[in-house]
Design a protein around this motif. Sequence first.
Motif, PDB file in Angstrom:
ATOM      1  N   MET A   1       0.845  -1.186   0.000  1.00 55.18           N
ATOM      2  CA  MET A   1       0.000   0.000   0.000  1.00 55.18           C
ATOM      3  C   MET A   1       0.886   1.244   0.000  1.00 55.18           C
ATOM      4  O   MET A   1       1.957   1.248   0.589  1.00 55.18           O
ATOM      5  N   ASN A   2       0.430   2.277  -0.666  1.00 62.58           N
ATOM      6  CA  ASN A   2       1.187   3.518  -0.722  1.00 62.58           C
ATOM      7  C   ASN A   2       1.117   4.237   0.617  1.00 62.58           C
ATOM      8  O   ASN A   2       0.073   4.293   1.255  1.00 62.58           O
ATOM      9  N   THR A   3       2.243   4.775   0.981  1.00 61.30           N
ATOM     10  CA  THR A   3       2.239   5.579   2.190  1.00 61.30           C
ATOM     11  C   THR A   3       1.724   6.972   1.854  1.00 61.30           C
ATOM     12  O   THR A   3       1.594   7.346   0.681  1.00 61.30           O
ATOM     13  N   LYS A   4       1.447   7.716   2.900  1.00 61.94           N
ATOM     14  CA  LYS A   4       0.923   9.070   2.736  1.00 61.94           C
ATOM     15  C   LYS A   4       1.920   9.943   1.962  1.00 61.94           C
ATOM     16  O   LYS A   4       1.538  10.693   1.068  1.00 61.94           O
ATOM     17  N   LYS A   5       3.212   9.814   2.286  1.00 60.83           N
ATOM     18  CA  LYS A   5       4.236  10.612   1.605  1.00 60.83           C
ATOM     19  C   LYS A   5       4.293  10.283   0.111  1.00 60.83           C
ATOM     20  O   LYS A   5       4.459  11.163  -0.723  1.00 60.83           O
ATOM     21  N   GLN A   6       4.163   9.009  -0.219  1.00 58.46           N
ATOM     22  CA  GLN A   6       4.207   8.604  -1.624  1.00 58.46           C
ATOM     23  C   GLN A   6       3.014   9.144  -2.394  1.00 58.46           C
ATOM     24  O   GLN A   6       3.147   9.571  -3.547  1.00 58.46           O
ATOM     25  N   ARG A   7       1.845   9.125  -1.770  1.00 56.62           N
ATOM     26  CA  ARG A   7       0.659   9.659  -2.440  1.00 56.62           C
ATOM     27  C   ARG A   7       0.780  11.167  -2.650  1.00 56.62           C
ATOM     28  O   ARG A   7       0.419  11.688  -3.707  1.00 56.62           O
ATOM     29  N   ILE A   8       1.312  11.870  -1.648  1.00 56.37           N
ATOM     30  CA  ILE A   8       1.512  13.321  -1.789  1.00 56.37           C
ATOM     31  C   ILE A   8       2.523  13.591  -2.891  1.00 56.37           C
ATOM     32  O   ILE A   8       2.328  14.499  -3.714  1.00 56.37           O
ATOM     33  N   GLN A   9       3.595  12.827  -2.934  1.00 52.07           N
ATOM     34  CA  GLN A   9       4.605  13.004  -3.979  1.00 52.07           C
ATOM     35  C   GLN A   9       4.025  12.712  -5.365  1.00 52.07           C
ATOM     36  O   GLN A   9       4.338  13.411  -6.327  1.00 52.07           O
ATOM     37  N   HIS A  10       3.174  11.708  -5.448  1.00 51.18           N
ATOM     38  CA  HIS A  10       2.531  11.376  -6.719  1.00 51.18           C
ATOM     39  C   HIS A  10       1.652  12.535  -7.201  1.00 51.18           C
ATOM     40  O   HIS A  10       1.686  12.896  -8.386  1.00 51.18           O
ATOM     41  N   VAL A  11       0.887  13.129  -6.298  1.00 48.59           N
ATOM     42  CA  VAL A  11       0.036  14.268  -6.675  1.00 48.59           C
ATOM     43  C   VAL A  11       0.901  15.464  -7.068  1.00 48.59           C
ATOM     44  O   VAL A  11       0.600  16.172  -8.037  1.00 48.59           O
ATOM     45  N   THR A  12       1.999  15.694  -6.347  1.00 51.43           N
ATOM     46  CA  THR A  12       2.915  16.790  -6.695  1.00 51.43           C
ATOM     47  C   THR A  12       3.508  16.571  -8.081  1.00 51.43           C
ATOM     48  O   THR A  12       3.617  17.521  -8.874  1.00 51.43           O
ATOM     49  N   ASN A  13       3.867  15.331  -8.395  1.00 50.68           N
ATOM     50  CA  ASN A  13       4.380  15.016  -9.738  1.00 50.68           C
ATOM     51  C   ASN A  13       3.311  15.245 -10.798  1.00 50.68           C
ATOM     52  O   ASN A  13       3.618  15.718 -11.906  1.00 50.68           O
ATOM     53  N   ASP A  14       2.062  14.935 -10.498  1.00 45.73           N
ATOM     54  CA  ASP A  14       0.967  15.191 -11.438  1.00 45.73           C
ATOM     55  C   ASP A  14       0.817  16.686 -11.703  1.00 45.73           C
ATOM     56  O   ASP A  14       0.579  17.100 -12.844  1.00 45.73           O
ATOM     57  N   ILE A  15       0.957  17.506 -10.658  1.00 47.88           N
ATOM     58  CA  ILE A  15       0.885  18.970 -10.814  1.00 47.88           C
ATOM     59  C   ILE A  15       1.995  19.434 -11.744  1.00 47.88           C
ATOM     60  O   ILE A  15       1.762  20.231 -12.671  1.00 47.88           O
ATOM     61  N   LEU A  16       3.210  18.939 -11.525  1.00 49.73           N
ATOM     62  CA  LEU A  16       4.335  19.324 -12.374  1.00 49.73           C
ATOM     63  C   LEU A  16       4.128  18.856 -13.817  1.00 49.73           C
ATOM     64  O   LEU A  16       4.501  19.563 -14.758  1.00 49.73           O
ATOM     65  N   ASP A  17       3.523  17.687 -14.006  1.00 50.10           N
ATOM     66  CA  ASP A  17       3.235  17.191 -15.355  1.00 50.10           C
ATOM     67  C   ASP A  17       2.255  18.106 -16.089  1.00 50.10           C
ATOM     68  O   ASP A  17       2.439  18.404 -17.275  1.00 50.10           O
ATOM     69  N   VAL A  18       1.213  18.545 -15.392  1.00 50.06           N
ATOM     70  CA  VAL A  18       0.224  19.440 -16.013  1.00 50.06           C
ATOM     71  C   VAL A  18       0.880  20.769 -16.372  1.00 50.06           C
ATOM     72  O   VAL A  18       0.659  21.311 -17.467  1.00 50.06           O
ATOM     73  N   ARG A  98      -3.888  17.339  -2.853  1.00 50.37           N
ATOM     74  CA  ARG A  98      -2.661  17.299  -2.058  1.00 50.37           C
ATOM     75  C   ARG A  98      -2.902  17.868  -0.659  1.00 50.37           C
ATOM     76  O   ARG A  98      -2.450  17.305   0.342  1.00 50.37           O
ATOM     77  N   TYR A  99      -3.646  18.966  -0.594  1.00 49.56           N
ATOM     78  CA  TYR A  99      -3.984  19.575   0.701  1.00 49.56           C
ATOM     79  C   TYR A  99      -4.776  18.603   1.572  1.00 49.56           C
ATOM     80  O   TYR A  99      -4.483  18.446   2.764  1.00 49.56           O
ATOM     81  N   LEU A 100      -5.744  17.934   0.984  1.00 54.30           N
ATOM     82  CA  LEU A 100      -6.544  16.976   1.759  1.00 54.30           C
ATOM     83  C   LEU A 100      -5.703  15.780   2.200  1.00 54.30           C
ATOM     84  O   LEU A 100      -5.912  15.249   3.299  1.00 54.30           O
ATOM     85  N   LEU A 101      -4.764  15.356   1.356  1.00 52.27           N
ATOM     86  CA  LEU A 101      -3.869  14.269   1.750  1.00 52.27           C
ATOM     87  C   LEU A 101      -2.969  14.692   2.918  1.00 52.27           C
ATOM     88  O   LEU A 101      -2.690  13.899   3.817  1.00 52.27           O
ATOM     89  N   GLU A 102      -2.497  15.926   2.885  1.00 50.33           N
ATOM     90  CA  GLU A 102      -1.644  16.422   3.959  1.00 50.33           C
ATOM     91  C   GLU A 102      -2.397  16.524   5.280  1.00 50.33           C
ATOM     92  O   GLU A 102      -1.841  16.316   6.348  1.00 50.33           O
ATOM     93  N   ARG A 103      -3.700  16.849   5.215  1.00 53.25           N
ATOM     94  CA  ARG A 103      -4.522  17.000   6.412  1.00 53.25           C
ATOM     95  C   ARG A 103      -5.100  15.678   6.904  1.00 53.25           C
ATOM     96  O   ARG A 103      -5.665  15.623   7.977  1.00 53.25           O
TER      97      ARG A 103
END
Length: 105
Positions: A1-18, A98-103
């Motif tokens: 299972m993905n950890t919280k940090k990995q999911r946040i990093q994945h969303v951050t990478n998606d932002i950079l891709d867009v 990402r904000y909701l994942l952080e919270r």
Amino acid sequence: MNTKKQRIQHVTNDILDVQDHFKRYKKWIPLRILGGIAMGFVFPFIPFVIGDESLSEIMEYHSAVLISIGGFFAIIIGGYIDQKNRSEKKIRDLRLKRYLLERED
């Protein structure tokens, strides 16, 4: 299972891709403008329906070219505005995610 940090990093990478996708889109705008200008000179000779009159036969050639180039510029500007709005919406949605994942507990 993905950890919280990995999911946040994945969303951050998606932002950079867009953001990267929109930057690449902007780099092609000059070529699209040149293509629109070139097509503006050719388009008046293309008949609307096979066997029908072309735009240059209906009106003077220079007027037909100006109308054609104006139409192509309207399409280019409309496409840019649409792409910009879509990119901004995706980035907004991803930042919220990402904000909701952080919270998240």
